[in-house]
Design an enzyme around this catalytic site. Structure first.
Site, PDB file in Angstrom:
ATOM      1  N   ASN A   1       0.823  -1.218   0.000  1.00 19.71           N
ATOM      2  CA  ASN A   1       0.000   0.000   0.000  1.00 19.71           C
ATOM      3  C   ASN A   1       0.856   1.266   0.000  1.00 19.71           C
ATOM      4  OD1 ASN A   1      -1.381  -1.999   2.362  1.00 19.71           O
ATOM      5  ND2 ASN A   1      -2.694  -1.452   0.630  1.00 19.71           N
TER       6      ASN A   1
ATOM      7  N   HIS B   1      -2.771  -6.296  -2.883  1.00 14.87           N
ATOM      8  CA  HIS B   1      -2.759  -5.003  -3.587  1.00 14.87           C
ATOM      9  C   HIS B   1      -1.563  -4.825  -4.520  1.00 14.87           C
ATOM     10  CE1 HIS B   1      -6.301  -3.249  -1.806  1.00 14.87           C
ATOM     11  NE2 HIS B   1      -5.890  -3.584  -0.595  1.00 14.87           N
TER      12      HIS B   1
ATOM     13  N   HIS C   1      -3.622  -4.500   8.852  1.00 13.67           N
ATOM     14  CA  HIS C   1      -3.242  -3.148   9.288  1.00 13.67           C
ATOM     15  C   HIS C   1      -3.597  -2.894  10.747  1.00 13.67           C
ATOM     16  CE1 HIS C   1      -3.260  -1.406   4.875  1.00 13.67           C
ATOM     17  NE2 HIS C   1      -2.842  -2.663   4.930  1.00 13.67           N
TER      18      HIS C   1
HETATM   19 FE   LIG Z   1      -2.186  -3.833   3.262  1.00 17.74          FE
HETATM   20 FE   LIG Z   2      -3.519  -6.729   1.780  1.00 18.29          FE
END
Ligand SMILES: [Fe+2]
Ligand SMILES: [Fe+2]
Length: 265
Positions: A44, A72, A181
């Site tokens: 990210n 991601h 996270h």
């Molecule tokens: Fe992440």
């Molecule tokens: Fe992820």
């Protein structure tokens, strides 16, 4: 005398605010802890979604040795321009055959050689190859060449991460969960000698929803309408884990959580 190798893992770096946490906080951690290797999850790091070559280079400048990723990884199309050439970034190993990039790396630094594997869980994430069975042979092969093996297990479900930790206990040095996270407080060395944490946590904006500005994800929950997320600003933190590994047998001797805060003004 036992030679202890020290590894710092950094949880998902979210956007510019996460990168600022690394820039401002990592030098002190390096000075205090003197880690032999620094591994960070960068899925990210570019605007909250994916990774660009410029952002990767910036993070390497802050003394990170290798970036892992996750679901991601493909969000920013620039990744396709450099993932095959770069030896500083890996993607989950259990993607189907033929996907760009590689799922593990052997990195050498000073007196030590480290194997790093990136894997992705399947629960709530997608239909990848089995992360458990896909890694058995790779672990056996790496063991012959390295002083320790680190696995970033990128997954949503806590049960899947715990199950994976038990599955490889005694065979690798360390399993660090990423993706949620949110840092968990369950860091420990399992009985077989594998260090474990369910999630390293967020490196990014503190007043946020998983590192994103609060309004947009909150509105999505309230209205179910699609909208564009923005990276949170303001005070930021670096979350991670420090693990010491006996380089003679590749097993962990201690584990310590890291959560450092940088006030923006
Ligand atoms: Fe992440
Ligand atoms: Fe992820």
């Amino acid at each position: 005398m036992i030679k202890l190798m020290k590894i710092l893992l950094i949880g998902d770096i979210v956007g510019r605010t996460g990168r600022r946490a690394v820039r401002e906080l990592l030098p002190n951690i390096i000075e205090k802890e003197k880690p032999d290797f620094i591994i960070a999850n960068g899925e990210n790091a570019a605007g909250g979604f994916g990774l660009t070559e410029g952002v990767m280079d910036e993070l390497l400048d802050y003394n990170i040795d290798l970036l892992t990723t996750g679901n991601h990884v493909w969000d920013n199309k620039d990744i396709f321009n450099f993932i095959d050439e770069s030896d500083k970034v890996i993607r989950p190993y259990n993607y189907p055959q033929g996907v760009p990039g590689v799922g593990y790396k052997v990195i050498k630094k000073g007196q030590y050689t480290l194997g790093v594997i990136n894997l992705m869980g399947r629960v709530f994430l997608g239909d990848y190859d089995c992360p458990f069975r896909s890694v058995d042979q790779l672990i056996d092969e790496l063991k012959e060449k390295v002083d320790g093996i680190v696995i970033d297990f990128h997954a949503e479900a806590t049960a899947e991460k715990e199950a994976f930790g038990w599955y490889v206990d005694g065979r690798v040095s360390l399993v660090a969960g990423t993706h949620t996270h949110v840092q968990t407080a369950d860091e420990r060395v399992l009985p077989g000698g594998t260090a474990y944490i369910t999630d390293l946590g967020l490196t990014g904006g503190i007043d946020s929803i998983l590192g994103m500005n609060i309004d947009e994800p909150l509105n999505r929950f309230l209205t179910q309408l699609p909208n564009r997320f923005k990276v949170a600003k303001g005070d930021t933190k670096l979350s991670g884990l420090i693990v010491q590994i006996n380089s003679d047998n590749g097993l962990a001797t201690s584990v310590k959580r890291v959560c450092e805060v940088y006030k923006n003004n």
